[in-house]
Write a protein that holds these residues in place. Sequence first.
Motif, PDB file in Angstrom:
ATOM      1  N   LEU A 192       0.851  -1.397  -0.005  1.00 30.61           N
ATOM      2  CA  LEU A 192       0.186  -0.041   0.090  1.00 30.61           C
ATOM      3  C   LEU A 192       0.932   1.176  -0.184  1.00 30.61           C
ATOM      4  O   LEU A 192       0.728   2.145   0.930  1.00 30.61           O
ATOM      5  CB  LEU A 192      -0.891   0.012   1.145  1.00 30.61           C
ATOM      6  N   ASN A 193       1.737   1.352  -0.952  1.00 31.61           N
ATOM      7  CA  ASN A 193       2.537   2.419  -0.996  1.00 31.61           C
ATOM      8  C   ASN A 193       2.432   2.962  -2.432  1.00 31.61           C
ATOM      9  O   ASN A 193       3.560   3.545  -3.204  1.00 31.61           O
ATOM     10  CB  ASN A 193       4.012   1.969  -0.928  1.00 31.61           C
ATOM     11  N   LEU A 194       1.237   3.317  -2.909  1.00 29.71           N
ATOM     12  CA  LEU A 194       0.940   4.005  -4.188  1.00 29.71           C
ATOM     13  C   LEU A 194       1.439   5.438  -4.223  1.00 29.71           C
ATOM     14  O   LEU A 194       1.075   6.042  -3.400  1.00 29.71           O
ATOM     15  CB  LEU A 194      -0.398   3.498  -4.484  1.00 29.71           C
ATOM     16  N   THR A 195       1.868   5.657  -5.485  1.00 29.75           N
ATOM     17  CA  THR A 195       1.963   6.987  -5.665  1.00 29.75           C
ATOM     18  C   THR A 195       0.579   7.792  -6.210  1.00 29.75           C
ATOM     19  O   THR A 195      -0.217   6.673  -6.714  1.00 29.75           O
ATOM     20  CB  THR A 195       3.057   7.155  -6.927  1.00 29.75           C
ATOM     21  N   PRO A 196       0.406   8.841  -6.389  1.00 28.02           N
ATOM     22  CA  PRO A 196      -0.664   9.471  -7.133  1.00 28.02           C
ATOM     23  C   PRO A 196      -0.775   9.038  -8.365  1.00 28.02           C
ATOM     24  O   PRO A 196      -2.052   8.879  -8.901  1.00 28.02           O
ATOM     25  CB  PRO A 196      -0.636  11.032  -6.823  1.00 28.02           C
ATOM     26  N   GLU A 197       0.233   8.915  -9.194  1.00 25.84           N
ATOM     27  CA  GLU A 197       0.256   8.705 -10.613  1.00 25.84           C
ATOM     28  C   GLU A 197      -0.149   7.130 -10.781  1.00 25.84           C
ATOM     29  O   GLU A 197      -1.076   6.899 -11.728  1.00 25.84           O
ATOM     30  CB  GLU A 197       1.502   8.606 -11.251  1.00 25.84           C
ATOM     31  N   GLN A 198       0.182   6.247  -9.721  1.00 29.38           N
ATOM     32  CA  GLN A 198      -0.340   4.713  -9.758  1.00 29.38           C
ATOM     33  C   GLN A 198      -1.884   4.790  -9.378  1.00 29.38           C
ATOM     34  O   GLN A 198      -2.475   3.844 -10.098  1.00 29.38           O
ATOM     35  CB  GLN A 198       0.448   4.094  -8.705  1.00 29.38           C
ATOM     36  N   GLU A 199      -2.202   5.441  -8.567  1.00 25.67           N
ATOM     37  CA  GLU A 199      -3.585   5.342  -8.123  1.00 25.67           C
ATOM     38  C   GLU A 199      -4.395   5.896  -9.396  1.00 25.67           C
ATOM     39  O   GLU A 199      -5.552   5.410  -9.578  1.00 25.67           O
ATOM     40  CB  GLU A 199      -3.823   6.422  -7.018  1.00 25.67           C
ATOM     41  N   GLU A 200      -4.073   6.962 -10.168  1.00 24.39           N
ATOM     42  CA  GLU A 200      -4.624   7.547 -11.142  1.00 24.39           C
ATOM     43  C   GLU A 200      -4.827   6.410 -12.279  1.00 24.39           C
ATOM     44  O   GLU A 200      -5.737   6.282 -13.006  1.00 24.39           O
ATOM     45  CB  GLU A 200      -3.889   8.877 -11.662  1.00 24.39           C
TER      46      GLU A 200
ATOM     47  N   GLU B 281      -7.841   4.659 -14.200  1.00 25.34           N
ATOM     48  CA  GLU B 281      -8.019   4.632 -15.763  1.00 25.34           C
ATOM     49  C   GLU B 281      -8.391   3.251 -16.332  1.00 25.34           C
ATOM     50  O   GLU B 281      -8.956   3.095 -17.121  1.00 25.34           O
ATOM     51  CB  GLU B 281      -6.794   5.349 -16.176  1.00 25.34           C
ATOM     52  N   HIS B 282      -7.620   2.440 -15.801  1.00 21.90           N
ATOM     53  CA  HIS B 282      -7.791   0.973 -16.296  1.00 21.90           C
ATOM     54  C   HIS B 282      -9.175   0.290 -15.382  1.00 21.90           C
ATOM     55  O   HIS B 282      -9.383  -0.817 -15.703  1.00 21.90           O
ATOM     56  CB  HIS B 282      -6.356   0.140 -15.512  1.00 21.90           C
ATOM     57  N   GLY B 283      -9.836   1.024 -14.659  1.00 24.32           N
ATOM     58  CA  GLY B 283     -10.962   0.560 -13.955  1.00 24.32           C
ATOM     59  C   GLY B 283     -10.588  -0.782 -13.077  1.00 24.32           C
ATOM     60  O   GLY B 283     -11.446  -1.442 -13.006  1.00 24.32           O
ATOM     61  N   VAL B 284      -9.504  -0.317 -12.257  1.00 25.04           N
ATOM     62  CA  VAL B 284      -9.150  -1.518 -11.568  1.00 25.04           C
ATOM     63  C   VAL B 284      -9.325  -0.937 -10.142  1.00 25.04           C
ATOM     64  O   VAL B 284      -8.940   0.156  -9.779  1.00 25.04           O
ATOM     65  CB  VAL B 284      -7.764  -1.949 -11.734  1.00 25.04           C
ATOM     66  N   ARG B 285     -10.014  -1.585  -9.133  1.00 29.17           N
ATOM     67  CA  ARG B 285      -9.834  -1.280  -7.696  1.00 29.17           C
ATOM     68  C   ARG B 285      -8.695  -1.669  -7.093  1.00 29.17           C
ATOM     69  O   ARG B 285      -8.298  -2.952  -7.395  1.00 29.17           O
ATOM     70  CB  ARG B 285     -11.214  -2.147  -7.038  1.00 29.17           C
TER      71      ARG B 285
END
Length: 183
Positions: free
Chosen positions: A104-112, A116-120
């Motif tokens: 659970l160390n996502l960057t804002p870019e990874q969250e975005e 965009e991929h429609g993945v939770r």
Amino acid sequence: MAVHAPDRLATGAAGADSRRAGGVGHFAVQFAKWRGAHVVGTASGSNEEYLRDLGVDEFVNYREERFEDAIEPVDVAIDAIGGDTFTRSLEITKEGGVIDNLPLNLTPEQEEAADEHGVRVERSDTFDREWLDEITELLEDGTVAPTLDTVFPLAEAQQAHELSEGGHLCGKIILTTSEGDGN
């Protein structure tokens, strides 16, 4: 394949795991197989037989090929590593699917990118009483079994930590508080 809520994994769904031979991964494989999933596991080639014995249906040796080049899209991916592995996991997760991101160390870019991929994106770090009771039953009846990689006396906790940090385990590291029977 989210460990804390096995009902999210529909019977027969496909799931992929990054580095499944470790302390968390070997449980994730067993929980997914218990739910009837088709499991794809990634690890070094020396762990293929071990993972197949746990129930992995397809194996990808990450030292020989990139998992995103070898795996067809899956419903659930478990990312036990984070960073670039998360970004690569997006490539194999179906739209509407889930990535269980353990670090659970996502960057804002990874969250975005996930949006965009429609993945939770979820994290298996919360457990309700019902699921804990179910895990207990699965352990007691032998459906799910832990694998012990190494046992250290508590006085060698530093060595155990260093081994854990190396990231190439098959199962759990155990620290004991007394010599002998492990009690």
